[in-house]
Structures are given as structure tokens and as C-alpha cells.
Write an enzyme that holds these catalytic residues in place. Structure first.
Site, PDB file in Angstrom:
ATOM      1  N   ASP A  51      27.104  53.292  46.372  1.00  0.00           N
ATOM      2  CA  ASP A  51      25.858  53.926  46.789  1.00  0.00           C
ATOM      3  C   ASP A  51      25.712  53.973  48.312  1.00  0.00           C
ATOM      4  OD1 ASP A  51      25.361  53.937  44.102  1.00  0.00           O
ATOM      5  OD2 ASP A  51      23.507  52.785  44.199  1.00  0.00           O
ATOM      6  N   ASP A  52      24.874  54.894  48.755  1.00  0.00           N
ATOM      7  CA  ASP A  52      24.323  54.949  50.119  1.00  0.00           C
ATOM      8  C   ASP A  52      25.254  55.529  51.173  1.00  0.00           C
ATOM      9  OD1 ASP A  52      22.344  53.647  48.772  1.00  0.00           O
ATOM     10  OD2 ASP A  52      22.427  51.784  49.920  1.00  0.00           O
ATOM     11  N   HIS A 102      22.207  60.884  45.427  1.00  0.00           N
ATOM     12  CA  HIS A 102      21.422  59.657  45.622  1.00  0.00           C
ATOM     13  C   HIS A 102      20.238  59.938  46.550  1.00  0.00           C
ATOM     14  CE1 HIS A 102      20.757  55.439  45.163  1.00  0.00           C
ATOM     15  NE2 HIS A 102      21.098  55.089  46.394  1.00  0.00           N
ATOM     16  N   HIS A 106      16.835  58.538  50.952  1.00  0.00           N
ATOM     17  CA  HIS A 106      16.904  57.192  50.387  1.00  0.00           C
ATOM     18  C   HIS A 106      15.542  56.482  50.503  1.00  0.00           C
ATOM     19  CE1 HIS A 106      18.446  53.042  49.669  1.00  0.00           C
ATOM     20  NE2 HIS A 106      19.356  53.693  48.970  1.00  0.00           N
ATOM     21  N   HIS A 198      28.234  49.149  47.349  1.00  0.00           N
ATOM     22  CA  HIS A 198      27.707  49.991  48.427  1.00  0.00           C
ATOM     23  C   HIS A 198      28.756  50.140  49.529  1.00  0.00           C
ATOM     24  CE1 HIS A 198      24.176  48.483  46.318  1.00  0.00           C
ATOM     25  NE2 HIS A 198      23.491  49.490  46.822  1.00  0.00           N
TER      26      HIS A 198
END
Length: 255
Positions: A51-52, A102, A106, A198
Site C-alpha cells: 500500500d501507499d 488506493h 490517502h 507498505h
């Protein structure tokens, strides 16, 4: 006065009931087929997800390790960072990995409005499509927040909501020692697990990333145990689970 207080109490209780009703238990969402936490399969495969990202330093290092072990992963990217590092997204796809949505900014807010979330998803879709040529089918809510608004908004935008196996979260975003990340992932792994990691840790490019340090040991463990690391879409496809019509061919994931 009593009638006024009773009216206020009634309205408060009604509002609270509606608020709680907006979030159901995990099994209820799973039954709809709109949200998945893991896949029920006997085949020894797991889905690594990151993620991210993308991150200009850590993501290429992750990709190098995945290539070394012939492992595939799904990258849930933010639109804001995808704009900055489009070449990394192109590399991810070129090497057989999957790019997923995603959101753009965020925003860590479980009470995000449907309008705002839809805007975040659509904006990121457009950015990803412009960079790699297709819109992603998969979407992961920020911080794993889920409720009726988040799930329904994602579905209306043609998304399958992908969470992760609860015991497969080493909270690496907090940069714990690599040994803790390794232990959390290798202990209790089961076929069909979705692992959350991540590839973005802060803004300092010189900062050490414990996820990268842990990843090789994790991949080595999977290799020795006979597990294949596949994309979420491949795991769904191989498990014959109905998912939204993709904007890219699944054949690219099947060996």
C-alpha cells in the site's frame, strides 16, 4: 420540559442506531461478494500486497526482490504518488505485477462522504489508466476502513474491495524491526491469505525500510514452503471466484 428531553433522546438514539447500522459485520460483507479478506483455497498460494506507493527508492528495491524469487504482487497505489513516479508503475506492470486503486490523497477518514470518496477513486483511476493503459478493478480503503458508504461507493465505481487477512498485518508502516515483520508473516501463513505491507515509509529517502529488509527472508520462506506469491486477481481467477469484469486480460497472470 420532559417531552423536549424525551424528543431529544429519541432523535439521538435514532441517529446513533442509523450510524451503527451503516457498518455491518465482516461475514455480511463477504456474503455480498463485494469485499474480500482472503480466499478459500487449498492451493499453496498467497497474495502479497503493498500500500501507499510508489516510493522512488523502496519500491524499486521491492521489485528487485520480487523478481529474484519470481514472485508477483499487487500494488495499491495512491494517485498523488503515481503522478510523481509513473515509471515505477510501468515497471510494475511490465514485470507482471498488478496495480490497484488506493485513492488519490490517502484521506484517513472512516466517515468520508460518498461524493468525496468517489472523486478520489475516479481521479486515481484516470491517472493509473493514463500511465499504464487500464483502469484497475481492485480497490483498498485507506487504513482498512469499511462501512456501507465506502463499500457501496467502491462498487458503484466498478471496484472489488480488497482487505487483508487480519493475522497477516505486521503494521510495517510503523517501521518495526524486520524480525517482527518476518515473524508475523511466516507464523500461521495459510493458502489464500492476503498479506498487507507498505512500500512507503516517510519522506526521507535515506531512511531504512524494515519492510525491504524483511522481504527477502519472507520470500525465501515461501519458496522453501512451496508457496507461490501471486497477484490478488490471479488468486481470485484460480479460485474461480466471480469478480467485476476486468479492464485487462487475466491471461497475463496465468502461467
Amino acid at each position: 420540559m420532559k417531552k423536549i428531553l424525551m424528543l431529544i433522546f429519541t432523535v439521538f438514539c435514532f441517529s446513533e442506531t442509523n450510524a451503527f447500522a451503516a457498518m455491518r459485520e465482516r461475514p455480511e460483507y463477504e456474503k455480498t461478494g463485494n469485499v474480500i479478506w482472503e480466499i478459500n483455497t487449498k492451493e499453496k498460494m498467497v497474495a502479497l500486497t503493498f500500500d501507499d506507493g510508489p516510493h522512488p527508492v523502496f519500491t524499486p528495491l521491492i521489485l528487485d526482490l520480487l523478481a529474484k524469487y519470481d514472485a508477483k504482487a499487487t500494488f495499491f497505489v495512491t494517485g498523488k504518488k503515481a503522478i510523481l513516479y509513473p515509471e515505477i508503475l510501468r515497471r510494475e506492470v511490465k514485470e507482471g505485477h498488478e496495480v490497484a486503486n488506493h485513492t488519490y490523497n490517502h484521506i484517513n477518514n472512516p466517515n468520508i462522504s460518498a461524493t468525496k470518496l468517489s472523486s478520489e477513486i475516479v481521479k486515481t483511476d484516470r491517472i493509473i489508466q493514463k500511465i499504464i493503459g487500464y483502469k484497475p478493478v481492485l480497490y483498498r480503503p485507506v487504513a482498512g476502513h469499511y462501512n456501507d458508504v465506502i463499500v457501496n461507493t467502491a462498487v458503484k465505481n466498478g471496484k472489488l474491495v480488497v482487505m487483508w487477512s487480519w493475522h497477516m498485518d505486521p503494521k510495517d508502516w510503523n517501521n518495526p524491526p524486520a524480525s517482527k515483520i518476518i515473524k508475523r508473516i511466516t507464523n500461521g501463513i495459510k493458502p489464500g491469505n492476503i498479506i498487507v505491507l507498505h512500500d512507503w515509509h516517510g519522506t526521507e529517502l535515506s531512511q531504512s525500510c524494515q519492510t525491504v529488509l524483511a522481504l527477502e527472508k519472507i520470500l525465501e520462506f515461501f519458496s522453501k514452503q512451496g508457496y507461490r506469491c501471486v497477484t490478488v486477481s490471479e488468486m481470485l481467477y484460480r479460485s474461480k471466484i466471480n469478480i467485476p469484469e476486468p479492464f485487462y486480460p487475466f491471461s497475463m497472470y496465468i502461467k
